[in-house]
Write an enzyme that holds these catalytic residues in place. Structure first.
Site, PDB file in Angstrom:
ATOM      1  N   LYS A   1      27.882  17.848  -5.144  1.00 15.51           N
ATOM      2  CA  LYS A   1      28.253  17.925  -6.555  1.00 15.51           C
ATOM      3  C   LYS A   1      27.962  19.297  -7.125  1.00 15.51           C
ATOM      4  O   LYS A   1      28.562  19.720  -8.104  1.00 15.51           O
ATOM      5  CB  LYS A   1      27.414  16.927  -7.374  1.00 15.51           C
ATOM      6  CG  LYS A   1      27.727  15.488  -7.110  1.00 15.51           C
ATOM      7  CD  LYS A   1      26.729  14.579  -7.832  1.00 15.51           C
ATOM      8  CE  LYS A   1      25.894  13.869  -6.806  1.00 15.51           C
ATOM      9  NZ  LYS A   1      25.099  12.766  -7.213  1.00 15.51           N
TER      10      LYS A   1
ATOM     11  N   LYS B   1      16.851  24.306  -3.604  1.00 11.21           N
ATOM     12  CA  LYS B   1      17.160  24.247  -5.033  1.00 11.21           C
ATOM     13  C   LYS B   1      16.397  25.281  -5.846  1.00 11.21           C
ATOM     14  O   LYS B   1      16.877  25.732  -6.880  1.00 11.21           O
ATOM     15  CB  LYS B   1      16.883  22.849  -5.588  1.00 11.21           C
ATOM     16  CG  LYS B   1      17.902  21.830  -5.110  1.00 11.21           C
ATOM     17  CD  LYS B   1      17.986  20.637  -6.036  1.00 11.21           C
ATOM     18  CE  LYS B   1      19.128  19.726  -5.614  1.00 11.21           C
ATOM     19  NZ  LYS B   1      19.186  18.487  -6.380  1.00 11.21           N
TER      20      LYS B   1
ATOM     21  N   LYS C   1      27.023  21.036   3.225  1.00  5.49           N
ATOM     22  CA  LYS C   1      27.414  19.649   2.956  1.00  5.49           C
ATOM     23  C   LYS C   1      28.281  19.575   1.703  1.00  5.49           C
ATOM     24  O   LYS C   1      28.168  20.426   0.815  1.00  5.49           O
ATOM     25  CB  LYS C   1      26.177  18.753   2.847  1.00  5.49           C
ATOM     26  CG  LYS C   1      25.347  18.991   1.612  1.00  5.49           C
ATOM     27  CD  LYS C   1      24.231  17.961   1.448  1.00  5.49           C
ATOM     28  CE  LYS C   1      23.478  18.325   0.177  1.00  5.49           C
ATOM     29  NZ  LYS C   1      22.327  17.535  -0.132  1.00  5.49           N
TER      30      LYS C   1
HETATM   31  P1  TYM Z   1      22.393  12.367  -4.379  1.00  2.00           P
HETATM   32  O1  TYM Z   1      22.666  11.977  -5.782  1.00  2.00           O
HETATM   33  O2  TYM Z   1      22.478  13.810  -4.025  1.00  2.00           O
HETATM   34  O3  TYM Z   1      23.356  11.600  -3.398  1.00  2.00           O
HETATM   35  C1  TYM Z   1      23.537  10.180  -3.428  1.00  2.00           C
HETATM   36  C2  TYM Z   1      23.734   9.642  -2.017  1.00  2.00           C
HETATM   37  O4  TYM Z   1      24.849  10.284  -1.393  1.00  2.00           O
HETATM   38  C3  TYM Z   1      24.449  10.848  -0.144  1.00  2.00           C
HETATM   39  N1  TYM Z   1      25.223  12.085   0.081  1.00  2.00           N
HETATM   40  C4  TYM Z   1      25.940  12.352   1.186  1.00  2.00           C
HETATM   41  N2  TYM Z   1      26.171  11.638   2.302  1.00  2.00           N
HETATM   42  C5  TYM Z   1      26.980  12.197   3.248  1.00  2.00           C
HETATM   43  N3  TYM Z   1      27.565  13.415   3.117  1.00  2.00           N
HETATM   44  C6  TYM Z   1      27.355  14.166   2.009  1.00  2.00           C
HETATM   45  N4  TYM Z   1      27.943  15.365   1.886  1.00  2.00           N
HETATM   46  C7  TYM Z   1      26.502  13.648   0.977  1.00  2.00           C
HETATM   47  N5  TYM Z   1      26.087  14.112  -0.234  1.00  2.00           N
HETATM   48  C8  TYM Z   1      25.294  13.153  -0.763  1.00  2.00           C
HETATM   49  C9  TYM Z   1      22.961  11.129  -0.296  1.00  2.00           C
HETATM   50  O5  TYM Z   1      22.309  11.196   0.951  1.00  2.00           O
HETATM   51  C10 TYM Z   1      22.510   9.930  -1.126  1.00  2.00           C
HETATM   52  O6  TYM Z   1      22.255   8.815  -0.296  1.00  2.00           O
HETATM   53  N6  TYM Z   1      17.375  12.259  -4.249  1.00  2.00           N
HETATM   54  C11 TYM Z   1      18.587  11.429  -4.177  1.00  2.00           C
HETATM   55  C12 TYM Z   1      18.642  10.331  -5.218  1.00  2.00           C
HETATM   56  C13 TYM Z   1      17.454   9.435  -5.188  1.00  2.00           C
HETATM   57  C14 TYM Z   1      17.194   8.436  -4.216  1.00  2.00           C
HETATM   58  C15 TYM Z   1      15.948   7.853  -4.611  1.00  2.00           C
HETATM   59  C16 TYM Z   1      17.864   7.978  -3.076  1.00  2.00           C
HETATM   60  C17 TYM Z   1      16.451   9.436  -6.088  1.00  2.00           C
HETATM   61  N7  TYM Z   1      15.532   8.485  -5.749  1.00  2.00           N
HETATM   62  C18 TYM Z   1      15.375   6.818  -3.888  1.00  2.00           C
HETATM   63  C19 TYM Z   1      17.265   6.941  -2.354  1.00  2.00           C
HETATM   64  C20 TYM Z   1      16.045   6.376  -2.755  1.00  2.00           C
HETATM   65  C21 TYM Z   1      19.794  12.321  -4.403  1.00  2.00           C
HETATM   66  O7  TYM Z   1      19.693  13.349  -5.030  1.00  2.00           O
HETATM   67  O8  TYM Z   1      20.972  11.790  -3.931  1.00  2.00           O
END
Ligand code: TYM
Length: 333
Positions: free
Chosen positions: A198, A112, A195
């Site tokens: 968003k 990032k 992957k």
């Molecule tokens: P985020 O918002 O990017 O994604 C949310 C969830 O979706 C999963 N995910 C995917 N799984 C499979 N294939 C993909 N292409 C894909 N893209 C996203 C992510 O693994 C996630 O589970 N840092 C985290 C948010 C967060 C969080 C936390 C998660 C903040 N605090 C505490 C768990 C526990 C994030 O940016 O996820």
């Protein structure tokens, strides 16, 4: 006691990767266990520049998308992270536990921040510490996430362990990343090595849960593939990442194994497979989209659910933070 906690950033749309990699498992855990906590990671969203109007709209839109996907705010605690100040308060304490060397190894920060590491916010660097606080503040035991969050969860375990060791007290259980194999990493429709995300500038790279049937069909029709037919054995798809991804998506949506999908489509080309995948995707997503469209403009309903969720979350987080404050030597809260 089992405690399930997870979060999602309220940026952009909920896409098929989020849904198959994480949200669907949240819904299943909610149905199996009850008492889960799910939050919109708005504190994480501002680690990169975010327009305030967009952020507020996205928080509500993501709440609507989660409810439409099956998260029931009457059974699960659904809230925006910012309305539970204990996340940020615990994050400060954990900032004093985590080591700079540990954070330097985080691949998401490297991705990032790109070439402009010096210009990245301190929040972006410290992001995984806040993520550790997000789960530890509830003494989470199980954290359902996609594969890309594994490294952050391992760091959360290291931080919990070091806190317990430094203060000679078992305050935190070690949170277990709960990653469900098959759909744990859904790839971009345009590039089988990236992957689905968003933040990809091309909307053709992902299927949003808000896309209508025609858009979904067009995105799948234009998805990058190759001219070969589908083999009978998954191992033969290893050198064909785009084809492998579409088979994985089909399997996850149909609740089949990839081998079962190949048994059905062996010898067929993408001319036959893509329309079937489009039909299946539309059938699974249309009910979510319809419910989302009903909910998304009802800010009063969404805000009231999110506020109530935040109150319930604080009731769990407050005593944990008090225990932490007592442990580190602050005056009682
Ligand atoms: P985020 O918002 O990017 O994604 C949310 C969830 O979706 C999963 N995910 C995917 N799984 C499979 N294939 C993909 N292409 C894909 N893209 C996203 C992510 O693994 C996630 O589970 N840092 C985290 C948010 C967060 C969080 C936390 C998660 C903040 N605090 C505490 C768990 C526990 C994030 O940016 O996820």
């Amino acid at each position: 006691m089992k405690r399930v906690v997870s979060g999602i950033q309220p940026t952009g749309n909920l896409h098929l990767g989020n849904y198959l990699g994480a949200i669907r498992n949240w819904v299943r855990m909610q149905d199996d266990e009850g008492g889960c906590l799910f939050f919109l990671a708005d504190l994480h969203a501002i680690t990169v520049r975010t327009d305030p109007k967009d952020l507020r709209a996205n928080i509500r839109a993501m709440a609507a998308a989660l409810i439409a996907s099956g998260i029931d705010p009457a059974r699960s605690t659904l809230f925006p992270q910012s309305l539970v100040p204990e996340h940020a308060e615990l994050a400060w304490v954990l900032n004093c536990i985590a080591r700079i060397g540990w954070l330097n190894r985080m691949t998401q920060f490297k991705e990032k921040s790109g070439k402009d590491r010096e210009g990245a916010s301190i929040g972006l660097f410290a992001y995984p510490v806040l993520q550790a606080a997000d789960v530890l503040v509830y003494k989470a035991t199980h954290v359902p996430v996609g594969d890309d969050q594994k490294q952050h969860l391992e760091l959360a375990r290291d931080i919990a362990q070091k806190f317990n060791t430094d203060y000679e007290r078992e305050v935190f259980p070690l949170p277990e990343p709960y990653i469900l194999g098959r759909a744990a990493r859904i790839m971009s429709l345009r590039d089988g090595s990236a992957k689905m995300s968003k933040s990809d500038p091309s909307d053709m790279s992902r299927i949003n849960l808000t896309d209508d049937a025609d858009t979904i069909a067009a995105k799948i029709r234009k998805a990058k593939t190759d001219a070969d037919v589908l083999p009978g054995d998954m191992a033969l798809l290893e050198p064909r990442p785009e084809a492998k991804n579409l088979v994985a998506i089909y399997a996850a949506l149909a609740d089949l194994t990839e081998a079962q999908v190949l048994a059905q489509y062996e010898g067929k080309g993408f001319g036959a497979f893509k329309p079937a995948l489009a039909e299946l995707t539309v059938a699974k997503i249309a009910p979510i989209t319809a419910r989302y469209n009903e909910l998304r403009d009802d800010a009063a309903y969404l805000d009231s659910r999110l506020r109530a969720g935040a109150e319930s979350a604080r009731a769990v987080a407050g005593p944990v933070l008090a225990e932490v404050y007592e442990t580190v030597g602050f005056l009682p809260r």
